[in-house]
Structures are given as structure tokens and as C-alpha cells.
Design a protein around this motif. Structure first.
Motif, short mmCIF file in Angstrom:
data_model
loop_
_atom_site.label_atom_id
_atom_site.label_comp_id
_atom_site.label_asym_id
_atom_site.label_seq_id
_atom_site.Cartn_x
_atom_site.Cartn_y
_atom_site.Cartn_z
N MET A 195 8.04 -20.13 5.78
CA MET A 195 7.96 -20.56 7.17
C MET A 195 7.03 -21.75 7.37
SD MET A 195 9.95 -18.57 8.93
CE MET A 195 9.35 -18.78 10.61
N TRP A 196 6.48 -22.28 6.30
CA TRP A 196 5.61 -23.45 6.42
C TRP A 196 5.77 -24.32 5.18
CZ3 TRP A 196 1.90 -23.07 2.52
CH2 TRP A 196 1.68 -21.78 2.01
N ASP A 197 5.40 -25.58 5.32
CA ASP A 197 5.65 -26.58 4.28
C ASP A 197 4.49 -26.62 3.27
OD1 ASP A 197 6.50 -28.66 2.77
OD2 ASP A 197 6.43 -30.17 4.35
N VAL A 198 4.78 -26.22 2.05
CA VAL A 198 3.77 -26.22 0.99
C VAL A 198 3.23 -27.63 0.75
CG1 VAL A 198 3.38 -25.76 -1.46
CG2 VAL A 198 4.76 -24.18 -0.10
N ASN A 199 4.08 -28.62 0.93
CA ASN A 199 3.70 -30.00 0.63
C ASN A 199 2.65 -30.57 1.59
OD1 ASN A 199 5.56 -30.41 -1.61
ND2 ASN A 199 7.18 -30.35 -0.08
N THR A 200 2.43 -29.88 2.72
CA THR A 200 1.47 -30.39 3.70
C THR A 200 0.05 -29.89 3.45
OG1 THR A 200 1.93 -28.54 5.22
CG2 THR A 200 3.26 -30.55 5.46
N ILE A 201 -0.12 -29.02 2.46
CA ILE A 201 -1.47 -28.51 2.16
C ILE A 201 -2.31 -29.65 1.59
CG2 ILE A 201 -2.79 -26.94 0.70
CD1 ILE A 201 -0.53 -24.97 0.89
N GLY A 202 -3.47 -29.87 2.19
CA GLY A 202 -4.30 -31.00 1.79
C GLY A 202 -5.23 -30.75 0.64
N ILE A 203 -5.16 -29.57 0.05
CA ILE A 203 -6.02 -29.21 -1.07
C ILE A 203 -5.17 -29.18 -2.35
CG2 ILE A 203 -7.66 -27.52 -1.98
CD1 ILE A 203 -7.95 -26.44 0.87
N PRO A 204 -5.28 -30.20 -3.21
CA PRO A 204 -4.39 -30.33 -4.38
C PRO A 204 -4.36 -29.09 -5.27
CG PRO A 204 -5.63 -32.35 -4.06
CD PRO A 204 -6.21 -31.35 -3.10
N TRP A 205 -5.54 -28.52 -5.58
CA TRP A 205 -5.55 -27.38 -6.50
C TRP A 205 -4.88 -26.16 -5.88
CZ3 TRP A 205 -7.69 -22.74 -5.18
CH2 TRP A 205 -8.62 -22.72 -4.12
N LEU A 206 -4.99 -26.00 -4.56
CA LEU A 206 -4.35 -24.87 -3.90
C LEU A 206 -2.83 -25.05 -3.88
CD1 LEU A 206 -4.58 -22.23 -2.36
CD2 LEU A 206 -4.95 -23.55 -0.26
N GLN A 207 -2.40 -26.28 -3.68
CA GLN A 207 -0.97 -26.56 -3.69
C GLN A 207 -0.37 -26.24 -5.06
OE1 GLN A 207 0.75 -30.71 -3.58
NE2 GLN A 207 1.32 -30.06 -1.51
N LYS A 208 -1.07 -26.63 -6.13
CA LYS A 208 -0.59 -26.33 -7.48
C LYS A 208 -0.60 -24.82 -7.74
CE LYS A 208 -2.07 -30.75 -9.47
NZ LYS A 208 -2.96 -31.42 -10.44
N LEU A 209 -1.63 -24.15 -7.22
CA LEU A 209 -1.72 -22.70 -7.41
C LEU A 209 -0.53 -21.98 -6.77
CD1 LEU A 209 -3.42 -20.28 -8.42
CD2 LEU A 209 -4.58 -20.30 -6.20
N LEU A 210 -0.10 -22.47 -5.61
CA LEU A 210 1.01 -21.83 -4.91
C LEU A 210 2.31 -21.88 -5.72
CD1 LEU A 210 0.36 -23.02 -1.26
CD2 LEU A 210 0.21 -20.68 -2.11
N TYR A 211 2.43 -22.88 -6.60
CA TYR A 211 3.64 -22.98 -7.40
C TYR A 211 3.67 -21.97 -8.55
CZ TYR A 211 5.71 -26.84 -4.92
OH TYR A 211 6.31 -27.61 -3.95
N PHE A 212 2.60 -21.20 -8.71
CA PHE A 212 2.64 -20.08 -9.64
C PHE A 212 3.31 -18.87 -8.99
CE2 PHE A 212 -0.44 -22.65 -11.87
CZ PHE A 212 -0.20 -22.35 -13.20
#
Length: 268
Positions: A195-212
Motif C-alpha cells: 500500500m506504499w511505495d518502497v522507493n520513496t523511503i529516504g533511508i538507503p539501508w532501510l530500503q535495501k533491508l526491505l528487499y529481504f
């Protein structure tokens, strides 16, 4: 490797029965209803229609993402979620649901999650046809990026079939595991970028973590086809992470099968 070869051989030897049981699974699930298996399409279509109306006319969620309205952005990932949520819970319960094949027939247990996954995939393909029609009806014509939908379907099928084998073996041994899996559905949904866009997260390490989270990768992949216009090989890090997770899941499925296959008939 010996267990993996045995599982593959069972699938090859029983391939015709797997397809027949996938068809029977759809019929059995919706038997007794006047509209039959059409209910498998009606529920998700109605859900999407409600969300479309709510976000387009009710909440008026702005211009959405990448030039697409929010409702259109949401639909591809949501359709992927319908398949994954079904497999998350029903995959874990597959062996228990078909325990008569284990206790009363000499049927290969490893194929039960497979025909369950194929039955869900048949419904998913019908839903994706509806998604394509929705995009065309709103003025977004097919392009070459839509073709990679088949790649994400294949990845989703392999991953969740492996999950089904792993989880259904544990689920056959303990109902507590099935209840645990059921309780995970809502948290996974809200943490996976459905329901929300992962690409808009401004924290690079958290964005990468979500792809796990494999759900995040697959939902975003479907949006890459329809919204972002990105090929799967253009995001090599996400692809490598997902393939690693899939390899781990296949390993866990083989391990659970090898450890529990002899005990499950007695437990059931």
C-alpha cells in the motif's frame, strides 16, 4: 541433493495427476456455490473496485506514482499479494487439507503444495488479465515491459511452492505452526510495500533491508512491469537478494521434507 532429485522425479512421474488435482482443487474450493470458481475472481475484483473508488474519488490520493493515479499504481502489487497471501496460509495447510492422499493412498506428499500453488496460479492469471484490461481501459496500452510479468509469475510460483512444501510439512506436524502463519498475514501485508511505495523511503539501508522480504520484491516487480517500466536485470542487487532467499527457501523445503516425511502419516 539426493532428496532434491527424489522430489523432482516425483513431480515428473506424477505430472499429469498434479495438473488434474490443481483443477480439482479449484472446483473443490468453490463447490456448492452457484457461481462456482467465479467467486475466486469476484472477491479480489470487488476489493480492487472498492480501493479504486476510495482512492480516486473519496480520498483523492493526488497524482499517484510515476504519472499514474494511486489506484492504478496499487492494483498490480495488490493482485500479486492475493496470490501470495493465499499461498502463505493455504500453502501451510496443504498437507492437512489433503491428508487422505497421505494416509489412504500412496501419493507423493511433495506434490501436494505444487498442485495447490498451480491452482492459485490459474486464478492469478485470470486476475492479471483483468489488470491488463483495467490499464487499457484507462488509456495505458500494452508495451514490451508487460512481458516480464511472466518472469515475476515464475519467480513467485517457485518461491511459494517451496514455501508450501516447507510450511505444509511443519503444519502437518503442528497446528500451532499454522496458527502462527495465520497471525503473520497482516504484519507482512503492511510491511511489504503493498500500500506504499518502497522507493520513496529516504533511508538507503532501510530500503535495501526491505528487499529481504520476498513479498516486497515481487509486488514491486509487478509494478516495474506496469508503472516504473524497469527490467528485472536493471536492479541486480534486488534480484540477487531474491534469488538468495529463494535458494534458502528451497533448501528449507528439502530439509523439512527429508526430516518429517516418515513421521507425517502417523501424525495425520
Amino acid at each position: 541433493m539426493g532428496t532434491l532429485k527424489y522430489i523432482v522425479r516425483e513431480h515428473l512421474d506424477w505430472r499429469s495427476q498434479i495438473l488434474l488435482l490443481a483443477k480439482a482443487d479449484i472446483i473443490k474450493t468453490y463447490s456448492g456455490a452457484a457461481l462456482g470458481w467465479a467467486w475466486a475472481l469476484i472477491k479480489p475484483v470487488m476489493t480492487i473496485a472498492v480501493f479504486y473508488f476510495a482512492f480516486t474519488y473519496g480520498l483523492r490520493a493526488g497524482g499517484g506514482v510515476n504519472g499514474y493515479g494511486f489506484a492504478l499504481w496499487m492494483i498490480p502489487g495488490f493482485m500479486a499479494w492475493f496470490y501470495m497471501s493465499d499461498m502463505l496460509q493455504q500453502g501451510a495447510n496443504a498437507v492437512r487439507k489433503y491428508k487422505y492422499l497421505v494416509t489412504k493412498m500412496k501419493f507423493p506428499v511433495s506434490t501436494i503444495p505444487t498442485f495447490t500453488a498451480l491452482a492459485k496460479l490459474a486464478i492469478h492469471i485470470c486476475l492479471m488479465i483483468i489488470v491488463c484490461l483495467i490499464f487499457m481501459a484507462t488509456g495505458h496500452m500494452p508495451d514490451i515491459y508487460w512481458l516480464q510479468t511472466f518472469f515475476y509469475m515464475l519467480m513467485m510460483l517457485i518461491f511459494w511452492t517451496a514455501w508450501g512444501l516447507f510450511a505444509s510439512m511443519l503444519g502437518a506436524m503442528s497446528r500451532d505452526f499454522i496458527n502462527l502463519v495465520k497471525s503473520l498475514g497482516t504484519p507482512i501485508f503492511w510491511l511489504s510495500g503493498i500500500m506504499w511505495d518502497v522507493n520513496t523511503i529516504g533511508i538507503p539501508w532501510l530500503q535495501k533491508l526491505l528487499y529481504f522480504n520476498p513479498v516486497t520484491y515481487l509486488a514491486t516487480g509487478y509494478r516495474n512491469c506496469f508503472i516504473y517500466k524497469v527490467w528485472f536485470w536493471e536492479e541486480p542487487l534486488q534480484l540477487v537478494i531474491f534469488l538468495g532467499l529463494m535458494a534458502v527457501m528451497i533448501g528449507m523445503a528439502i530439509w523439512s521434507y527429508k526430516k518429517l516425511i516418515k513421521e507425517i502419516p502417523d501424525v495425520l
